[in-house]
Design a protein around this motif. Structure first.
Motif, short mmCIF file in Angstrom:
data_model
loop_
_atom_site.label_atom_id
_atom_site.label_comp_id
_atom_site.label_asym_id
_atom_site.label_seq_id
_atom_site.Cartn_x
_atom_site.Cartn_y
_atom_site.Cartn_z
N SER A 294 0.83 -1.21 0.00
CA SER A 294 0.00 0.00 0.00
C SER A 294 0.86 1.26 0.00
O SER A 294 0.57 2.23 -0.69
CB SER A 294 -0.92 0.01 1.23
OG SER A 294 -1.81 -1.08 1.20
N ARG A 295 1.93 1.23 0.79
CA ARG A 295 2.84 2.37 0.86
C ARG A 295 3.49 2.62 -0.51
O ARG A 295 3.60 3.77 -0.95
CB ARG A 295 3.92 2.09 1.91
CG ARG A 295 4.87 3.25 2.19
CD ARG A 295 5.96 2.79 3.13
NE ARG A 295 5.47 2.54 4.46
CZ ARG A 295 5.62 3.38 5.49
NH1 ARG A 295 6.25 4.52 5.32
NH2 ARG A 295 5.16 3.08 6.68
N SER A 297 2.30 1.79 -3.44
CA SER A 297 1.27 2.28 -4.36
C SER A 297 1.02 3.77 -4.15
O SER A 297 0.89 4.53 -5.11
CB SER A 297 -0.04 1.50 -4.14
OG SER A 297 0.14 0.14 -4.42
N ALA A 298 0.96 4.18 -2.89
CA ALA A 298 0.74 5.60 -2.59
C ALA A 298 1.88 6.46 -3.12
O ALA A 298 1.66 7.56 -3.65
CB ALA A 298 0.57 5.80 -1.09
N LYS A 299 3.11 5.96 -2.99
CA LYS A 299 4.26 6.72 -3.49
C LYS A 299 4.24 6.80 -5.02
O LYS A 299 4.54 7.85 -5.60
CB LYS A 299 5.56 6.06 -3.01
CG LYS A 299 6.82 6.78 -3.47
CD LYS A 299 6.89 8.20 -2.95
CE LYS A 299 7.11 8.28 -1.47
NZ LYS A 299 7.35 9.65 -0.99
N ALA A 301 1.59 6.82 -6.84
CA ALA A 301 0.55 7.80 -7.17
C ALA A 301 1.10 9.23 -7.08
O ALA A 301 0.74 10.10 -7.87
CB ALA A 301 -0.64 7.64 -6.23
N GLN A 302 2.00 9.46 -6.12
CA GLN A 302 2.61 10.79 -5.98
C GLN A 302 3.53 11.11 -7.15
O GLN A 302 3.59 12.24 -7.62
CB GLN A 302 3.39 10.89 -4.68
CG GLN A 302 2.54 10.90 -3.42
CD GLN A 302 3.38 10.89 -2.16
OE1 GLN A 302 4.59 11.10 -2.20
NE2 GLN A 302 2.76 10.63 -1.04
N ALA A 327 -5.47 0.55 -2.35
CA ALA A 327 -4.36 1.49 -2.56
C ALA A 327 -3.86 1.43 -4.00
O ALA A 327 -3.57 2.46 -4.63
CB ALA A 327 -3.22 1.19 -1.59
N ARG A 330 -6.40 3.09 -6.30
CA ARG A 330 -6.32 4.55 -6.20
C ARG A 330 -5.09 5.08 -6.93
O ARG A 330 -5.14 6.13 -7.57
CB ARG A 330 -6.29 4.98 -4.73
CG ARG A 330 -7.64 4.90 -4.03
CD ARG A 330 -7.61 5.64 -2.70
NE ARG A 330 -6.72 4.98 -1.76
CZ ARG A 330 -7.10 4.06 -0.89
NH1 ARG A 330 -8.36 3.65 -0.86
NH2 ARG A 330 -6.24 3.52 -0.04
N ALA A 331 -3.98 4.33 -6.83
CA ALA A 331 -2.77 4.76 -7.54
C ALA A 331 -2.98 4.72 -9.05
O ALA A 331 -2.60 5.65 -9.77
CB ALA A 331 -1.60 3.86 -7.15
N SER A 334 -5.06 7.60 -10.17
CA SER A 334 -4.39 8.91 -10.14
C SER A 334 -3.75 9.26 -11.48
O SER A 334 -3.50 10.43 -11.77
CB SER A 334 -3.34 8.93 -9.03
OG SER A 334 -2.24 8.10 -9.36
#
Length: 377
Positions: A294-295, A297-299, A301-302, A327, A330-331, A334
């Motif tokens: 998840s972490r 994936s979030a990165k 997305a950024q 996650a 969502r990535a 984005s």
């Protein structure tokens, strides 16, 4: 986009600062009178980019409080000139260079990285914490071996900052526990380890009291009087001794686990030191722990780098965790690229889909295709 810099606490002394313009404000900001410094600081704070020349002049003066205040205000300004002024402050004494490096790191500028790496060995725990956080934000590959060694720091909060920086940089974990024994533990380990410790203690305490509390050494039940008080004092003493022994065992277990994790971190670095942070990020999508996936994936997305799209699509296709799949979806969403439409539609078929993930993905699909999916709420 500039953000408020890290390490605001180390700038508290310099908030006693500043009034007006034309070199005059820089003089007051750097002066000996606290009221004058405060007035100058307030005036400069409201001037925006017009304060730049005054702040640059303050950096050239001998007053440390004036220079610290100037760095703090420069960190709030947009524009290349303000950034260059902060970079120039890196050549000043450590007490000024360190907050300047943190401010630059907040903006994604790595020119202060060397100063931040030195900050990992600072005498003050707060500076070590802030250096680790800033390096984690930069995803500094050269700092990884130094952050690994910080996992042995005597201060729990410094260890916590170091492991977070390592997770954000490498997307690895190795079950490292940063806490001291019997304090609140991080993330998924919190409930398990703390409840386990409490359960063990209560069990031992109950067995002790059940065995001894109401029966004297002569075998008769003790109910009243000084004899009972004396006996209960002995019971309390024995309970305290058992508690102390339990703490020692727990501490030894934590120390052993932390040493094993540290060895794994060192071995990982030796094996992967030639790889890039981008490769570490992509490998995070395949990590065994859903939280790390998840972490990662979030990165991704950024970053919004399309080179990660195929790996992200494949990760979502194979994902078994509800948390990580949300996650990853969502990535993908984005990117707002039509290449993600099919994987996201497939994602909507999952039986374990959360309402939050469903709504977010549906909104992106509507934007990309123009077709309404969910009925209006």
């Amino acid at each position: 986009m500039r953000r408020a810099p890290l390490l605001n606490w180390i700038w508290l002394p310099c908030l006693l600062a500043s009034p007006a313009l034309g070199g005059e404000l820089a003089d007051r900001l750097s002066g000996a009178d606290p009221a004058q410094r405060e007035a100058a600081l307030q005036e400069l704070s409201g001037m925006g980019a017009e304060a730049l020349s005054e702040l640059q002049e303050a950096l050239a003066k001998p007053s440390s409080s004036g220079k610290l205040a100037a760095v703090r205000l420069l960190a709030r300004l947009d524009g290349e000139e303000a950034t260059e002024a902060l970079a120039g402050a890196l050549a000043l004494e450590p007490g000024i260079a360190f907050p300047a490096a943190c401010a630059l790191a907040e903006q994604g500028d790595a020119r202060g990285e060397a100063v931040l790496r030195e900050g990992l060995g600072a005498s003050q725990p707060l500076q070590r914490i802030q250096a680790a956080r800033a390096l984690g934000g930069l995803r500094s590959a050269p700092a990884v071996p130094e952050l690994i060694e910080v996992l042995q720091d005597e201060t729990a909060a410094v260890r916590a900052a170091a492991i977070e920086a390592l997770r954000d940089t490498t997307f690895q974990e190795f079950d490292y526990t940063w806490t001291n024994p019997l304090y609140a533990l991080p993330a998924e380990e919190a409930g398990r380890q703390e409840l386990e410790a409490i359960s063990r203690w209560r069990s031992e305490q109950f067995d002790l009291l059940k065995e001894d509390r109401y029966v004297g050494e002569d075998g008769k039940e003790i109910k009243v009087g000084k004899q009972k008080e004396s006996y209960e004092a002995r019971i309390k003493k024995r309970a305290a001794e058992k508690w102390h022994a339990f703490r020692q065992r727990y501490e030894a277990e934590q120390h052993t686990a932390r040493a094993a994790s540290l060895a794994q971190w060192r071995a990982w670095w030796e094996e992967h030191r030639a790889e890039s942070p981008a490769e570490w990020l992509q490998s995070g999508l395949g990590h065994a722990k859903p939280g790390i996936r998840s972490r990662a994936s979030a990165k991704i997305a950024q970053t919004e780098l399309k080179e990660f799209l195929p790996a992200l699509v494949e990760a979502l296709r194979k994902e078994t965790s509800v948390e990580a799949s949300a996650a990853e979806a969502r990535a993908l969403a984005s990117f707002r690229d039509k290449a993600v439409v099919d994987p996201l539609i497939a994602f909507l078929d999952r039986p374990d889909l959360s309402a939050e993930a469903l709504t977010a993905v549906d909104r992106v699909l509507v934007d990309l295709t123009g077709i309404e999916g969910l009925p209006p709420s």
